[in-house]
Design a protein around this motif. Structure first.
Motif, PDB file in Angstrom:
ATOM      1  N   CYS A  89      11.942  19.030 -19.912  1.00 49.62           N
ATOM      2  CA  CYS A  89      13.386  19.542 -19.440  1.00 49.62           C
ATOM      3  C   CYS A  89      12.905  21.204 -20.240  1.00 49.62           C
ATOM      4  O   CYS A  89      13.583  22.127 -19.995  1.00 49.62           O
ATOM      5  CB  CYS A  89      14.325  19.187 -20.118  1.00 49.62           C
ATOM      6  SG  CYS A  89      14.895  17.531 -19.439  1.00 49.62           S
ATOM      7  N   ARG A  92      10.043  22.922 -17.720  1.00 47.04           N
ATOM      8  CA  ARG A  92      10.475  22.960 -16.355  1.00 47.04           C
ATOM      9  C   ARG A  92       9.436  22.920 -15.202  1.00 47.04           C
ATOM     10  O   ARG A  92       8.242  22.778 -15.677  1.00 47.04           O
ATOM     11  CB  ARG A  92      11.552  24.110 -15.938  1.00 47.04           C
ATOM     12  CG  ARG A  92      12.728  23.986 -16.991  1.00 47.04           C
ATOM     13  CD  ARG A  92      13.811  24.835 -16.777  1.00 47.04           C
ATOM     14  NE  ARG A  92      13.478  26.455 -17.131  1.00 47.04           N
ATOM     15  CZ  ARG A  92      13.898  27.546 -16.520  1.00 47.04           C
ATOM     16  NH1 ARG A  92      15.295  27.301 -16.154  1.00 47.04           N
ATOM     17  NH2 ARG A  92      13.553  28.505 -16.805  1.00 47.04           N
ATOM     18  N   ILE A  96       8.331  18.979 -14.655  1.00 46.97           N
ATOM     19  CA  ILE A  96       9.488  18.089 -14.011  1.00 46.97           C
ATOM     20  C   ILE A  96       8.994  17.446 -12.765  1.00 46.97           C
ATOM     21  O   ILE A  96       9.240  16.453 -12.560  1.00 46.97           O
ATOM     22  CB  ILE A  96      10.840  19.268 -13.575  1.00 46.97           C
ATOM     23  CG1 ILE A  96      11.543  19.344 -14.925  1.00 46.97           C
ATOM     24  CG2 ILE A  96      11.837  18.412 -12.584  1.00 46.97           C
ATOM     25  CD1 ILE A  96      12.593  20.258 -14.683  1.00 46.97           C
ATOM     26  N   ALA A 124      17.577  18.319 -12.245  1.00 47.47           N
ATOM     27  CA  ALA A 124      16.764  19.132 -12.673  1.00 47.47           C
ATOM     28  C   ALA A 124      17.228  20.362 -12.997  1.00 47.47           C
ATOM     29  O   ALA A 124      18.483  20.504 -12.092  1.00 47.47           O
ATOM     30  CB  ALA A 124      15.828  19.356 -11.323  1.00 47.47           C
ATOM     31  N   PRO A 125      17.012  21.301 -13.921  1.00 45.12           N
ATOM     32  CA  PRO A 125      17.916  22.585 -14.084  1.00 45.12           C
ATOM     33  C   PRO A 125      17.639  23.319 -12.801  1.00 45.12           C
ATOM     34  O   PRO A 125      16.695  23.677 -12.280  1.00 45.12           O
ATOM     35  CB  PRO A 125      17.003  23.258 -15.361  1.00 45.12           C
ATOM     36  CG  PRO A 125      15.827  22.312 -15.173  1.00 45.12           C
ATOM     37  CD  PRO A 125      16.036  21.160 -14.657  1.00 45.12           C
ATOM     38  N   SER A 160      12.326  19.995  -8.560  1.00 42.87           N
ATOM     39  CA  SER A 160      11.405  20.525  -9.659  1.00 42.87           C
ATOM     40  C   SER A 160      10.779  22.063  -9.128  1.00 42.87           C
ATOM     41  O   SER A 160      10.834  22.936 -10.114  1.00 42.87           O
ATOM     42  CB  SER A 160      10.399  19.719  -9.950  1.00 42.87           C
ATOM     43  OG  SER A 160       9.498  19.712  -8.605  1.00 42.87           O
ATOM     44  N   HIS A 181      11.681  28.315  -7.283  1.00 41.18           N
ATOM     45  CA  HIS A 181      11.974  29.037  -8.649  1.00 41.18           C
ATOM     46  C   HIS A 181      10.997  29.910  -9.054  1.00 41.18           C
ATOM     47  O   HIS A 181       9.837  29.858  -8.656  1.00 41.18           O
ATOM     48  CB  HIS A 181      12.036  27.753  -9.802  1.00 41.18           C
ATOM     49  CG  HIS A 181      12.820  26.552  -9.442  1.00 41.18           C
ATOM     50  ND1 HIS A 181      14.205  26.723  -8.879  1.00 41.18           N
ATOM     51  CD2 HIS A 181      12.791  25.321  -9.484  1.00 41.18           C
ATOM     52  CE1 HIS A 181      14.739  25.331  -9.015  1.00 41.18           C
ATOM     53  NE2 HIS A 181      13.968  24.519  -9.308  1.00 41.18           N
TER      54      HIS A 181
END
Length: 457
Positions: A89, A92, A96, A124-125, A160, A181
């Motif tokens: 976490c 990331r 993840i 997941a963030p 992720s 991301h």
């Protein structure tokens, strides 16, 4: 007076500061994106996990057949899993992804690790909308307002490596926009090397810690998963494989709006395949869903030889079509595996032969066998949720595909007409017995009409 030693020292310090500054800039000044910070976190976690096992499990010789040892081992596994989850976490991205992979390997890894990591499948963030827009501007070299008439700030899903948003193009078409991301690609290589070092050290300290296979698999697959254009090509390939299956929906790719970090695809309506409330609300027959899933994955594995590498309920939607039938929508085609001849033999002859000593086998077992086991878990889980497990519909379909595949394999190895005829007759008799038993099961459970309809899908 500057000496050579001072020049080297100050040059190193200056280079480190410059490198850190560049890293911060590329990661929107998020300290989590600095390689040395991520490496330090992993190092601290490694020391803590090693301490947990040394203090709680390896401080004495155990009789491994006793309940005391099993209980103590379970406690140590749980503490280690909690610490790994915390690290995932914090760092990331790739962390993840590996954590999610662990959470999907039920029956293959200690249950404490699996249950702890499962939370990463749904929590997941996510990134902010501005961070998403930044990637779109960089890759498509246009402002999102020029491309989209509307763009939902709330993601449809967060994974992720990327997250997906619903949007509308200027021509009115609804699309799903998958955006990587921003921090993933820059950190991926360092993260994988860090995890490999940590795993090697843990394996050296504790002989039972055998996870190098997981690192090897992640290192091989990660560059492929980071290339969204490759995912688009896989999507088109799967569409061609199953173009004859009218109830299967594969999203269309908008190539002119796609890059290796942005994938724009057709938006598909539907509810998650294991959402029983959605199925009931839309009058969708769970038995029909189980049957179609069995057909889909059995054909993929045993007939097409093209194995989906990330089977989980979040990648499968169900939708009631205009004709009243049920469509299956298959998402996320980033990673597929095609077994070679040896792997096909292993798939056909069965993995049960190698499961008794799973810790050693995972170091050696073919990677596609793991995907088959993951698919097996997926089907079992969905059928349990949909309350169709008593009928084992998907495995009825899978058994038929296995019989056909073995028959075709044997026929391809003989030139004798009578041998081929005998093989066809033998497999036909086996299929008849399986179908007859399934019809009997349907009659006994009061769903004879549904069963007969499934026979002709």
């Amino acid at each position: 007076m500057f000496t050579l030693r001072r020049v080297i020292r100050y040059g190193f310090i200056g280079g480190s500061i410059l490198g850190t500054g560049i890293s911060l800039h590329h990661n929107n000044y998020d300290i989590s994106g600095i390689g040395v910070v991520r490496f330090a976190r992993a190092g601290v976690a490694l020391v803590e996990i090693a301490t947990i096992y040394r203090r709680d499990l390896y401080y004495r010789e155990w009789d491994k057949s006793t309940k005391e040892y099993r209980d103590q081992r379970s406690k140590a596994h749980q503490k280690a899993a909690d610490r790994i989850l915390e690290l995932c976490c914090l760092n990331r991205g790739v962390y993840i992804k590996v954590g999610q992979h662990i959470g999907a390997l039920e029956y293959l890894l200690p249950i404490e690790f699996v249950n702890t990591m499962k939370i990463l499948h749904s929590q997941a963030p996510s990134n902010t909308l501005e961070e998403i827009y930044k990637v779109i501007r960089q890759d498509l070299r246009r402002d999102p307002s020029e491309l989209f008439d509307s763009f939902d700030p709330e993601p449809l899903g967060v994974a992720s490596l990327a997250q997906v948003h619903r949007a509308t193009l200027k021509n009115g078409k609804e699309v799903a926009v998958k955006v990587q991301h921003h921090y993933v690609r820059g950190n991926a290589k360092v993260d994988m090397h860090t995890m490999e070092y940590c795993i090697k050290i843990m394996g050296w300290l504790f002989s039972d810690f055998k996870f190098q296979w997981l690192v090897d698999e992640s290192k091989k697959n990660l560059p492929i998963e980071l290339d969204f254009l490759h995912e688009g090509k896989n999507t088109e390939k799967v569409r061609r494989h199953f173009e004859h299956v009218k109830w299967l929906k594969i999203p269309k790719i908008f190539w002119e709006l796609s890059t290796d970090r942005v994938l724009v695809m057709e938006y598909c309506e539907g509810g998650q395949v294991n959402d029983l409330k959605y199925l009931k609300a839309h009058n969708i027959d769970p038995m029909d869903v189980s049957n179609k899933l069995g057909i889909l994955y059995s054909n993929m594995i045993f007939l097409n030889g093209y194995v989906h590498s990330d089977p989980h309920p979040g990648n499968i939607l169900v939708h009631k079509n205009k004709k009243g039938g049920t469509d299956i929508v298959l998402l996320d085609h980033g990673l597929y595996a095609k077994p070679d001849n040896y792997e096909r033999e292993l798939l056909l002859t069965g993995g049960a032969l190698v499961l008794p000593d799973i810790a050693d086998i995972l170091e050696k077992v073919d990677r596609q066998m793991l995907l088959v086991l993951k698919t097996n878990d997926l089907i079992r889980g969905i059928e349990t949720t949909l309350q169709t497990h008593d009928r084992m519909t998907a495995f009825w379909v899978m058994s038929k595909c296995c019989i056909k595949t073995v028959r075709n394999e044997e026929i391809s190895k003989t030139d004798s007409y009578w041998r081929k005829f005998a093989l066809v007759m033998r497999s036909s008799w086996s299929l008849f017995k399986i179908n007859f038993f399934y019809v009997y099961m349907g009659f006994a459970q009061g769903s004879f009409y549904t069963t007969m309809k499934q026979l002709f899908i």
